[in-house]
Design a protein around this motif. Structure first.
Motif, mmCIF file in Angstrom:
data_model
loop_
_atom_site.group_PDB
_atom_site.id
_atom_site.type_symbol
_atom_site.label_atom_id
_atom_site.label_comp_id
_atom_site.label_asym_id
_atom_site.label_seq_id
_atom_site.Cartn_x
_atom_site.Cartn_y
_atom_site.Cartn_z
ATOM 1 N N TYR A 35 0.884 -1.127 -0.047
ATOM 2 C CA TYR A 35 0.030 0.030 -0.152
ATOM 3 C C TYR A 35 0.873 1.345 0.041
ATOM 4 O O TYR A 35 1.743 1.455 0.585
ATOM 5 N N LYS A 36 0.432 2.206 -0.875
ATOM 6 C CA LYS A 36 1.181 3.602 -0.881
ATOM 7 C C LYS A 36 0.307 4.825 -0.003
ATOM 8 O O LYS A 36 0.937 5.669 0.191
ATOM 9 N N GLU A 37 -1.148 4.376 -0.076
ATOM 10 C CA GLU A 37 -2.181 5.511 0.680
ATOM 11 C C GLU A 37 -1.903 5.286 2.124
ATOM 12 O O GLU A 37 -2.004 4.503 2.838
ATOM 13 N N LYS A 38 -1.377 6.622 2.579
ATOM 14 C CA LYS A 38 -1.222 6.691 4.171
ATOM 15 C C LYS A 38 -2.377 6.212 5.213
ATOM 16 O O LYS A 38 -2.162 5.679 5.904
#
Length: 126
Positions: free
Chosen positions: A56-59
């Motif tokens: 995942y990249k989304e904080k």
């Protein structure tokens, strides 16, 4: 357990890890682990979510998954403190399997990219 937990294979890996443990791994122990106790579910959650976290990249998504991992560790700690249905060496197998995930995925994908820090853990001279 949900499909997402079964797909990580930790329940089966836990059962397999009991093999060869001698008299401590009784039929009662195998029945216990086969019934999906809370500590095995929590270990499976750690396995599944830590693996997912590295992708995942989304904080916001990472924060939510990390919170679930922390909750699972709390459940594991609680299960280690309470009176239990099986001997502690079997409980420690479950805990140690969760610890492996922590080592492999805490600082990135140490499973897919094992030639980096994971290799140094296994073979410090490399």
């Amino acid at each position: 357990m949900g499909v997402y937990l079964e797909s990580c294979g930790y329940s089966l890996l836990t059962i397999t890890s009991f093999l060869g443990m001698g008299e401590v791994a009784t039929k009662k122990a195998f029945d216990w682990v086969s019934n999906g106790p809370k500590i095995v579910k929590s270990s499976s959650i750690i396995c599944r979510l830590m693996d997912d976290l590295v992708g995942y990249k989304e904080k916001e998504a990472c924060d939510a998954l990390q919170e679930k991992v922390v909750e699972a560790w709390k459940d594991i700690n609680e299960e280690c403190l309470e009176p239990r249905d099986v001997p502690m060496p079997l409980i420690m197998r479950v805990v140690n399997l969760a610890r492996v995930m922590d080592v492999l995925y805490k600082d990135g994908d140490g499973y897919t990219h094992a030639k980096g820090s994971t290799k140094k853990l296994v073979h410090p001279c490399s």
